[in-house]
Scaffold this motif. Structure first.
Motif, PDB file in Angstrom:
ATOM      1  N   MET A   1       0.809  -1.196   0.000  1.00  0.00           N
ATOM      2  CA  MET A   1       0.000   0.000   0.000  1.00  0.00           C
ATOM      3  C   MET A   1       0.854   1.262   0.000  1.00  0.00           C
ATOM      4  O   MET A   1       0.344   2.331   0.254  1.00  0.00           O
ATOM      5  CB  MET A   1      -0.919   0.028   1.208  1.00  0.00           C
ATOM      6  N   LYS A   2       2.147   1.142  -0.286  1.00  0.00           N
ATOM      7  CA  LYS A   2       2.994   2.322  -0.255  1.00  0.00           C
ATOM      8  C   LYS A   2       2.686   3.285  -1.391  1.00  0.00           C
ATOM      9  O   LYS A   2       3.052   4.438  -1.332  1.00  0.00           O
ATOM     10  CB  LYS A   2       4.462   1.933  -0.234  1.00  0.00           C
ATOM     11  N   ASP A   3       1.986   2.845  -2.442  1.00  0.00           N
ATOM     12  CA  ASP A   3       1.616   3.730  -3.547  1.00  0.00           C
ATOM     13  C   ASP A   3       0.264   4.395  -3.317  1.00  0.00           C
ATOM     14  O   ASP A   3      -0.251   5.062  -4.200  1.00  0.00           O
ATOM     15  CB  ASP A   3       1.582   2.939  -4.859  1.00  0.00           C
ATOM     16  N   MET A   4      -0.302   4.209  -2.127  1.00  0.00           N
ATOM     17  CA  MET A   4      -1.600   4.770  -1.797  1.00  0.00           C
ATOM     18  C   MET A   4      -1.511   6.300  -1.729  1.00  0.00           C
ATOM     19  O   MET A   4      -0.608   6.836  -1.099  1.00  0.00           O
ATOM     20  CB  MET A   4      -2.073   4.222  -0.445  1.00  0.00           C
ATOM     21  N   PRO A   5      -2.426   6.981  -2.404  1.00  0.00           N
ATOM     22  CA  PRO A   5      -2.410   8.446  -2.334  1.00  0.00           C
ATOM     23  C   PRO A   5      -2.787   8.923  -0.921  1.00  0.00           C
ATOM     24  O   PRO A   5      -3.359   8.167  -0.129  1.00  0.00           O
ATOM     25  CB  PRO A   5      -3.473   8.855  -3.356  1.00  0.00           C
ATOM     26  N   ASN A   6      -2.481  10.160  -0.638  1.00  0.00           N
ATOM     27  CA  ASN A   6      -2.834  10.746   0.658  1.00  0.00           C
ATOM     28  C   ASN A   6      -4.346  10.964   0.691  1.00  0.00           C
ATOM     29  O   ASN A   6      -4.882  11.779  -0.054  1.00  0.00           O
ATOM     30  CB  ASN A   6      -2.079  12.058   0.854  1.00  0.00           C
ATOM     31  N   LEU A   7      -5.026  10.239   1.547  1.00  0.00           N
ATOM     32  CA  LEU A   7      -6.489  10.302   1.646  1.00  0.00           C
ATOM     33  C   LEU A   7      -6.963  11.195   2.791  1.00  0.00           C
ATOM     34  O   LEU A   7      -8.141  11.198   3.116  1.00  0.00           O
ATOM     35  CB  LEU A   7      -7.044   8.889   1.831  1.00  0.00           C
ATOM     36  N   GLU A   8      -6.054  11.945   3.369  1.00  0.00           N
ATOM     37  CA  GLU A   8      -6.382  12.739   4.553  1.00  0.00           C
ATOM     38  C   GLU A   8      -7.580  13.669   4.324  1.00  0.00           C
ATOM     39  O   GLU A   8      -8.396  13.853   5.206  1.00  0.00           O
ATOM     40  CB  GLU A   8      -5.158  13.542   5.010  1.00  0.00           C
ATOM     41  N   VAL A   9      -7.699  14.220   3.131  1.00  0.00           N
ATOM     42  CA  VAL A   9      -8.794  15.152   2.863  1.00  0.00           C
ATOM     43  C   VAL A   9     -10.159  14.463   3.026  1.00  0.00           C
ATOM     44  O   VAL A   9     -11.127  15.086   3.464  1.00  0.00           O
ATOM     45  CB  VAL A   9      -8.646  15.816   1.470  1.00  0.00           C
ATOM     46  N   ILE A  10     -10.236  13.194   2.727  1.00  0.00           N
ATOM     47  CA  ILE A  10     -11.501  12.459   2.890  1.00  0.00           C
ATOM     48  C   ILE A  10     -11.865  12.371   4.366  1.00  0.00           C
ATOM     49  O   ILE A  10     -13.004  12.594   4.752  1.00  0.00           O
ATOM     50  CB  ILE A  10     -11.410  11.058   2.252  1.00  0.00           C
ATOM     51  N   PHE A  11     -10.871  12.082   5.193  1.00  0.00           N
ATOM     52  CA  PHE A  11     -11.133  11.964   6.631  1.00  0.00           C
ATOM     53  C   PHE A  11     -11.413  13.331   7.256  1.00  0.00           C
ATOM     54  O   PHE A  11     -12.252  13.449   8.155  1.00  0.00           O
ATOM     55  CB  PHE A  11      -9.978  11.242   7.314  1.00  0.00           C
ATOM     56  N   LEU A  12     -10.742  14.350   6.746  1.00  0.00           N
ATOM     57  CA  LEU A  12     -11.020  15.711   7.219  1.00  0.00           C
ATOM     58  C   LEU A  12     -12.440  16.127   6.845  1.00  0.00           C
ATOM     59  O   LEU A  12     -13.145  16.748   7.639  1.00  0.00           O
ATOM     60  CB  LEU A  12     -10.002  16.695   6.640  1.00  0.00           C
ATOM     61  N   MET A  13     -12.870  15.780   5.624  1.00  0.00           N
ATOM     62  CA  MET A  13     -14.225  16.093   5.190  1.00  0.00           C
ATOM     63  C   MET A  13     -15.247  15.373   6.072  1.00  0.00           C
ATOM     64  O   MET A  13     -16.242  15.958   6.499  1.00  0.00           O
ATOM     65  CB  MET A  13     -14.444  15.703   3.728  1.00  0.00           C
ATOM     66  N   HIS A  14     -14.983  14.101   6.349  1.00  0.00           N
ATOM     67  CA  HIS A  14     -15.893  13.342   7.200  1.00  0.00           C
ATOM     68  C   HIS A  14     -16.008  14.005   8.573  1.00  0.00           C
ATOM     69  O   HIS A  14     -17.109  14.184   9.103  1.00  0.00           O
ATOM     70  CB  HIS A  14     -15.413  11.899   7.336  1.00  0.00           C
ATOM     71  N   ARG A  15     -14.873  14.371   9.153  1.00  0.00           N
ATOM     72  CA  ARG A  15     -14.879  15.028  10.467  1.00  0.00           C
ATOM     73  C   ARG A  15     -15.632  16.352  10.424  1.00  0.00           C
ATOM     74  O   ARG A  15     -16.398  16.666  11.328  1.00  0.00           O
ATOM     75  CB  ARG A  15     -13.449  15.262  10.950  1.00  0.00           C
ATOM     76  N   ALA A  16     -15.417  17.126   9.354  1.00  0.00           N
ATOM     77  CA  ALA A  16     -16.086  18.422   9.224  1.00  0.00           C
ATOM     78  C   ALA A  16     -17.592  18.250   9.082  1.00  0.00           C
ATOM     79  O   ALA A  16     -18.373  18.987   9.699  1.00  0.00           O
ATOM     80  CB  ALA A  16     -15.516  19.193   8.032  1.00  0.00           C
ATOM     81  N   LEU A  17     -18.013  17.276   8.283  1.00  0.00           N
ATOM     82  CA  LEU A  17     -19.453  17.029   8.132  1.00  0.00           C
ATOM     83  C   LEU A  17     -20.070  16.538   9.432  1.00  0.00           C
ATOM     84  O   LEU A  17     -21.187  16.920   9.792  1.00  0.00           O
ATOM     85  CB  LEU A  17     -19.718  16.027   7.002  1.00  0.00           C
ATOM     86  N   GLU A  18     -19.348  15.703  10.153  1.00  0.00           N
ATOM     87  CA  GLU A  18     -19.847  15.222  11.448  1.00  0.00           C
ATOM     88  C   GLU A  18     -19.958  16.383  12.436  1.00  0.00           C
ATOM     89  O   GLU A  18     -20.924  16.478  13.191  1.00  0.00           O
ATOM     90  CB  GLU A  18     -18.935  14.119  11.995  1.00  0.00           C
ATOM     91  N   HIS A  19     -18.989  17.290  12.411  1.00  0.00           N
ATOM     92  CA  HIS A  19     -19.051  18.476  13.273  1.00  0.00           C
ATOM     93  C   HIS A  19     -20.264  19.334  12.891  1.00  0.00           C
ATOM     94  O   HIS A  19     -20.985  19.822  13.773  1.00  0.00           O
ATOM     95  CB  HIS A  19     -17.760  19.288  13.145  1.00  0.00           C
ATOM     96  N   LEU A  20     -20.493  19.501  11.585  1.00  0.00           N
ATOM     97  CA  LEU A  20     -21.651  20.277  11.123  1.00  0.00           C
ATOM     98  C   LEU A  20     -22.950  19.610  11.555  1.00  0.00           C
ATOM     99  O   LEU A  20     -23.894  20.285  11.976  1.00  0.00           O
ATOM    100  CB  LEU A  20     -21.599  20.431   9.602  1.00  0.00           C
ATOM    101  N   ARG A  21     -23.008  18.288  11.496  1.00  0.00           N
ATOM    102  CA  ARG A  21     -24.216  17.571  11.938  1.00  0.00           C
ATOM    103  C   ARG A  21     -24.448  17.789  13.425  1.00  0.00           C
ATOM    104  O   ARG A  21     -25.557  18.096  13.859  1.00  0.00           O
ATOM    105  CB  ARG A  21     -24.107  16.073  11.642  1.00  0.00           C
ATOM    106  N   ARG A  22     -23.385  17.671  14.227  1.00  0.00           N
ATOM    107  CA  ARG A  22     -23.529  17.884  15.671  1.00  0.00           C
ATOM    108  C   ARG A  22     -23.960  19.317  15.981  1.00  0.00           C
ATOM    109  O   ARG A  22     -24.795  19.545  16.840  1.00  0.00           O
ATOM    110  CB  ARG A  22     -22.220  17.551  16.392  1.00  0.00           C
ATOM    111  N   ARG A  23     -23.393  20.264  15.231  1.00  0.00           N
ATOM    112  CA  ARG A  23     -23.785  21.661  15.435  1.00  0.00           C
ATOM    113  C   ARG A  23     -25.251  21.881  15.055  1.00  0.00           C
ATOM    114  O   ARG A  23     -25.980  22.611  15.734  1.00  0.00           O
ATOM    115  CB  ARG A  23     -22.880  22.587  14.619  1.00  0.00           C
ATOM    116  N   THR A  24     -25.694  21.223  13.993  1.00  0.00           N
ATOM    117  CA  THR A  24     -27.096  21.329  13.576  1.00  0.00           C
ATOM    118  C   THR A  24     -28.019  20.792  14.666  1.00  0.00           C
ATOM    119  O   THR A  24     -29.032  21.413  14.991  1.00  0.00           O
ATOM    120  CB  THR A  24     -27.329  20.556  12.258  1.00  0.00           C
ATOM    121  N   VAL A  25     -27.659  19.658  15.253  1.00  0.00           N
ATOM    122  CA  VAL A  25     -28.453  19.086  16.339  1.00  0.00           C
ATOM    123  C   VAL A  25     -28.468  20.039  17.528  1.00  0.00           C
ATOM    124  O   VAL A  25     -29.528  20.297  18.125  1.00  0.00           O
ATOM    125  CB  VAL A  25     -27.937  17.690  16.743  1.00  0.00           C
TER     126      VAL A  25
END
Length: 154
Positions: A1-25
């Motif tokens: 898996m050393k050729d795996m691209p940096n997927l950090e933006v996907i996890f950051l997006m997930h965290r941001a959306l989860e934060h937005l959901r919690r804020r909405t609640v």
């Protein structure tokens, strides 16, 4: 898996959306707290309610699958929601060994209002995007969604 691209933006997006959901609640709680049944729940329990709402009627195994909980933890979570009169457990008429879990009807409006507000909040985040940017974002999100579904159902 050393050729795996940096997927950090996907996890950051997930965290941001989860934060937005919690804020909405949290915003929903502040404006509806007086008579709101959901105000007595913590964030995790609200997540379980959304899971049940999205898949209802569902079994305990389905709650486990969609929430990532163990059987014991899912059973405890559902039992707490039953005690709070948020969900009901009813025997499946087609298979009496199976118990189906459903939201109490009076909660549907609350859950749907939170979901509508969350969708509006996400749309507001995308309001400044150009048509081309929005098309790229949506195409990427759709592709990611399809890939994740393929791996979930393997």
């Amino acid at each position: 898996m050393k050729d795996m691209p940096n997927l950090e933006v996907i996890f950051l997006m997930h965290r941001a959306l989860e934060h937005l959901r919690r804020r909405t609640v949290a915003e929903y709680w502040r404006t509806n707290q007086q008579d709101d049944l959901i105000a007595q729940l913590n964030q995790r329990q609200i997540g379980y309610l959304f899971t049940i709402h999205q898949h209802e009627p569902c079994t305990l195994l389905e709650v486990m699958h969609h929430s990532g909980l163990s059987k014991s933890a899912a059973s405890t979570a559902v039992a707490k929601l039953v005690r709070l009169k948020m969900v009901t457990r009813v025997r499946n008429a087609a298979d009496r060994r199976e118990v189906m879990i459903r939201l109490q009807p009076e909660l549907r409006g609350h859950i749907e209002a939170i979901d509508r507000q969350f969708r509006c909040n996400v749309a507001a985040c995308l309001a400044g995007a150009s048509a081309g940017e929005l098309a790229g974002i949506l195409a990427g999100a759709e592709l990611l969604y399809q890939r994740v579904l393929e791996n979930i159902h393997e």
